[in-house]
Design a protein around this motif. Structure first.
Motif, PDB file in Angstrom:
ATOM      1  N   ARG A 118       0.696  -1.324  -0.055  1.00  0.00           N
ATOM      2  CA  ARG A 118       0.049  -0.049   0.046  1.00  0.00           C
ATOM      3  C   ARG A 118       0.890   1.288   0.006  1.00  0.00           C
ATOM      4  O   ARG A 118       0.731   2.226  -0.534  1.00  0.00           O
ATOM      5  CB  ARG A 118      -0.822   0.033   1.129  1.00  0.00           C
ATOM      6  CG  ARG A 118      -1.777   1.280   1.323  1.00  0.00           C
ATOM      7  CD  ARG A 118      -2.086   1.515   2.921  1.00  0.00           C
ATOM      8  NE  ARG A 118      -0.947   1.824   3.714  1.00  0.00           N
ATOM      9  CZ  ARG A 118      -1.102   1.672   5.232  1.00  0.00           C
ATOM     10  NH1 ARG A 118      -2.350   1.762   5.703  1.00  0.00           N
ATOM     11  NH2 ARG A 118       0.005   2.080   5.837  1.00  0.00           N
ATOM     12  N   ASP A 119       1.896   1.267   0.840  1.00  0.00           N
ATOM     13  CA  ASP A 119       2.765   2.393   0.975  1.00  0.00           C
ATOM     14  C   ASP A 119       3.323   2.858  -0.340  1.00  0.00           C
ATOM     15  O   ASP A 119       3.462   3.990  -0.798  1.00  0.00           O
ATOM     16  CB  ASP A 119       3.622   2.447   2.241  1.00  0.00           C
ATOM     17  CG  ASP A 119       2.955   2.390   3.440  1.00  0.00           C
ATOM     18  OD1 ASP A 119       1.788   2.795   3.579  1.00  0.00           O
ATOM     19  OD2 ASP A 119       3.473   1.673   4.663  1.00  0.00           O
TER      20      ASP A 119
ATOM     21  N   ALA B  42      -4.262 -10.585  -6.261  1.00  0.00           N
ATOM     22  CA  ALA B  42      -4.034  -9.610  -5.948  1.00  0.00           C
ATOM     23  C   ALA B  42      -5.094  -8.551  -5.912  1.00  0.00           C
ATOM     24  O   ALA B  42      -5.055  -7.468  -5.491  1.00  0.00           O
ATOM     25  CB  ALA B  42      -2.722  -8.880  -6.010  1.00  0.00           C
ATOM     26  N   GLU B  43      -6.046  -8.854  -6.719  1.00  0.00           N
ATOM     27  CA  GLU B  43      -7.177  -7.983  -6.995  1.00  0.00           C
ATOM     28  C   GLU B  43      -8.043  -7.395  -5.859  1.00  0.00           C
ATOM     29  O   GLU B  43      -8.336  -6.375  -5.910  1.00  0.00           O
ATOM     30  CB  GLU B  43      -8.258  -8.893  -7.881  1.00  0.00           C
ATOM     31  CG  GLU B  43      -9.453  -7.980  -8.477  1.00  0.00           C
ATOM     32  CD  GLU B  43     -10.437  -8.785  -9.336  1.00  0.00           C
ATOM     33  OE1 GLU B  43     -11.550  -8.370  -9.600  1.00  0.00           O
ATOM     34  OE2 GLU B  43      -9.799  -9.949  -9.774  1.00  0.00           O
ATOM     35  N   GLU B  44      -8.203  -8.196  -4.680  1.00  0.00           N
ATOM     36  CA  GLU B  44      -8.855  -7.486  -3.630  1.00  0.00           C
ATOM     37  C   GLU B  44      -7.798  -6.604  -2.922  1.00  0.00           C
ATOM     38  O   GLU B  44      -8.218  -5.416  -2.669  1.00  0.00           O
ATOM     39  CB  GLU B  44      -9.065  -8.791  -2.518  1.00  0.00           C
ATOM     40  CG  GLU B  44      -9.804  -8.221  -1.361  1.00  0.00           C
ATOM     41  CD  GLU B  44     -10.384  -9.336  -0.363  1.00  0.00           C
ATOM     42  OE1 GLU B  44     -10.414  -8.845   0.630  1.00  0.00           O
ATOM     43  OE2 GLU B  44      -9.869 -10.609  -0.577  1.00  0.00           O
TER      44      GLU B  44
ATOM     45  N   GLN C 282      -7.457  -0.363  -2.342  1.00  0.00           N
ATOM     46  CA  GLN C 282      -6.579   1.014  -2.536  1.00  0.00           C
ATOM     47  C   GLN C 282      -7.569   2.017  -3.566  1.00  0.00           C
ATOM     48  O   GLN C 282      -6.935   3.036  -3.755  1.00  0.00           O
ATOM     49  CB  GLN C 282      -5.339   0.434  -3.089  1.00  0.00           C
ATOM     50  CG  GLN C 282      -4.393  -0.404  -2.457  1.00  0.00           C
ATOM     51  CD  GLN C 282      -4.541  -0.108  -0.985  1.00  0.00           C
ATOM     52  OE1 GLN C 282      -4.386   1.000  -0.551  1.00  0.00           O
ATOM     53  NE2 GLN C 282      -4.705  -1.420  -0.255  1.00  0.00           N
ATOM     54  N   GLY C 283      -8.748   1.473  -4.015  1.00  0.00           N
ATOM     55  CA  GLY C 283      -9.283   2.193  -4.992  1.00  0.00           C
ATOM     56  C   GLY C 283      -9.639   2.096  -6.562  1.00  0.00           C
ATOM     57  O   GLY C 283     -10.178   2.853  -7.198  1.00  0.00           O
TER      58      GLY C 283
ATOM     59  N   MET D 119      -6.940  -2.908 -14.037  1.00  0.00           N
ATOM     60  CA  MET D 119      -7.775  -2.017 -13.189  1.00  0.00           C
ATOM     61  C   MET D 119      -7.301  -0.821 -13.271  1.00  0.00           C
ATOM     62  O   MET D 119      -6.089  -0.532 -13.934  1.00  0.00           O
ATOM     63  CB  MET D 119      -7.230  -2.611 -11.649  1.00  0.00           C
ATOM     64  CG  MET D 119      -7.736  -4.194 -11.514  1.00  0.00           C
ATOM     65  SD  MET D 119      -7.413  -4.863  -9.869  1.00  0.00           S
ATOM     66  CE  MET D 119      -8.954  -4.114  -9.090  1.00  0.00           C
ATOM     67  N   ALA D 120      -8.219   0.113 -12.958  1.00  0.00           N
ATOM     68  CA  ALA D 120      -8.107   1.352 -12.995  1.00  0.00           C
ATOM     69  C   ALA D 120      -8.492   2.268 -11.810  1.00  0.00           C
ATOM     70  O   ALA D 120      -9.577   1.648 -11.305  1.00  0.00           O
ATOM     71  CB  ALA D 120      -8.490   1.860 -14.515  1.00  0.00           C
TER      72      ALA D 120
END
Length: 298
Positions: A232-233, A258-260, A265-266, A284-285
Motif C-alpha cells: 500500500r505504501d 492480488a485483485e482484492e 486501494q481504490g 484495473m484502473a
C-alpha cells in the motif's frame, strides 16, 4: 505483574481461539497462551519491517528464549477473539525483555514476560545486542516509522528494486528474469521501501501509459512482510507522483490473487481476465482527483 491496558502497547496481534486449543474445562489450555505470545512475536518482527531470517543473518546473531513467565488472570474460551499485545520493555547488554498481555475486549486475561538472549547461532554464546537493533526496537516503541520510501529513477534504485523483484517474481513465482525487468524501467519512476537495516523490502514502478494516464507495475513485496502495508505504501507514493504530474487516471495489470488488495486501494476491474507469464491477470484502473486550489483571500 500489574494490570495492563491495551493503549499501553503499540503492537497488537488479533487471533481467535480454536476448538483444538480448549481443554476438558472448556477453557484455553494454559500452554497455548505461550504459543499465542510466540505467534505475536513473529508478527512484531513484521511490524519492524524485518524479515527475521535475513535480518538476523545481517546482524550476525539470533535470539534465544532464556525465560518465559506467564501470569494467568482469567480464561479464554473457544471462539473468543483475543488481542495479543507485545512491547519491548528493556534491552540489556545481551538480553531483550518483552512484556505482553492478552485482552478479550477490554478485559486483561493474561500477562507474560519473555527474556531473549542475542547469541552467536554457531556456539549459542551470548553477544552484545547490536546498536542498530537497539535503535530499531526503541524507535518502534517510540512510534517512529520503520521503513523509508525512496522515489526516483532506475539508475538510482535499480539494485534494491532488482533484489526484491528477483525474490518475488523469479524465486517465488518462477517468472523468467527477462520478464521481471525490461527496457521500460529506464523511463519509469520507481518507489523502493527499505527497512532500518537498509534492506530493500518492497518496490513498484510508474510509467506514462498515455497522456494523463499513469500505469503502475512490477509491484513486489518481500514474502515474509506481506500484510504489513508495504505494498500500500509504495503504491501510494507512486500515486502521489502521478497526481503531481497531472495524471487523471492510473491503471495497472493485477494478478488475480492480488485483485482484492487493489480494490481496497481504490482500483476497479476493467475488461476480461487474461493470462501473462502463465498467471491470470486483470486490468484495473482508478481516477485521480486534483485537490481544489484554495480561494484567494485578496
Amino acid at each position: 505483574m500489574t494490570m495492563l491496558r491495551r493503549k499501553d502497547f503499540r503492537f497488537v496481534h488479533r487471533l481467535r481461539v480454536r476448538w483444538a486449543e480448549v481443554d476438558m474445562q472448556k477453557i484455553v489450555f494454559n500452554a497455548h497462551y505461550l504459543m499465542y505470545f510466540d505467534t505475536a512475536i513473529a508478527d512484531y518482527w513484521r511490524a519492524l519491517a524485518l524479515p527475521y531470517e535475513s535480518a538476523m543473518a545481517q546482524l550476525e546473531g539470533d535470539l534465544y528464549v532464556r525465560k518465559a513467565t506467564v501470569d494467568y488472570l482469567g480464561s479464554a474460551r473457544v471462539d473468543d477473539q483475543l488481542d495479543v499485545a507485545i512491547r519491548c520493555q528493556h534491552i540489556g547488554r545481551s538480553s531483550i525483555l518483552f512484556s505482553g498481555a492478552i485482552f478479550r475486549a477490554d478485559a486483561h486475561l493474561i500477562s507474560c514476560e519473555l527474556v531473549y538472549v542475542f547469541a552467536d547461532p554457531r556456539t549459542q554464546k551470548s553477544r552484545p545486542v547490536p546498536e542498530v537493533l537497539r535503535a530499531i526496537l526503541a524507535g518502534y516503541e517510540a512510534r517512529e516509522p520503520m521503513v523509508r520510501i525512496e522515489v526516483g529513477p532506475w539508475a538510482i534504485l535499480r539494485e534494491g528494486a532488482s533484489q526484491v523483484r528477483a525474490e518475488v517474481f523469479e524465486q517465488e513465482q518462477g517468472i523468467a528474469a527477462e520478464m521481471a525487468s525490461d527496457e521500460a524501467d529506464l523511463g519509469a519512476v520507481h518507489a523502493l521501501a527499505r527497512n532500518r537495516l537498509g534492506q530493500p523490502v518492497a518496490t513498484a514502478r510508474l510509467l506514462q501509459h498515455a497522456p494523463g494516464v499513469g500505469r503502475v507495475g512490477r509491484l513486489a513485496v518481500n514474502r515474509v512482510l506481506r500484510g504489513s502495508h508495504l505494498g500500500r505504501d509504495v503504491l501510494r507514493a507512486l500515486l502521489e507522483v502521478a497526481a503531481m504530474r497531472g495524471d487523471h487516471e492510473v491503471c495497472l495489470l493485477a494478478q488475480r490473487r492480488a485483485e482484492e488488495f487493489y480494490v481496497l486501494q481504490g482500483f476497479q476491474p476493467r475488461g476480461e481476465p487474461f493470462e501473462e507469464a502463465g498467471i491470470s491477470h486483470i486490468e484495473m484502473a482508478m481516477p485521480l482527483f486534483k485537490a481544489a486550489a484554495p480561494e484567494s483571500s485578496d
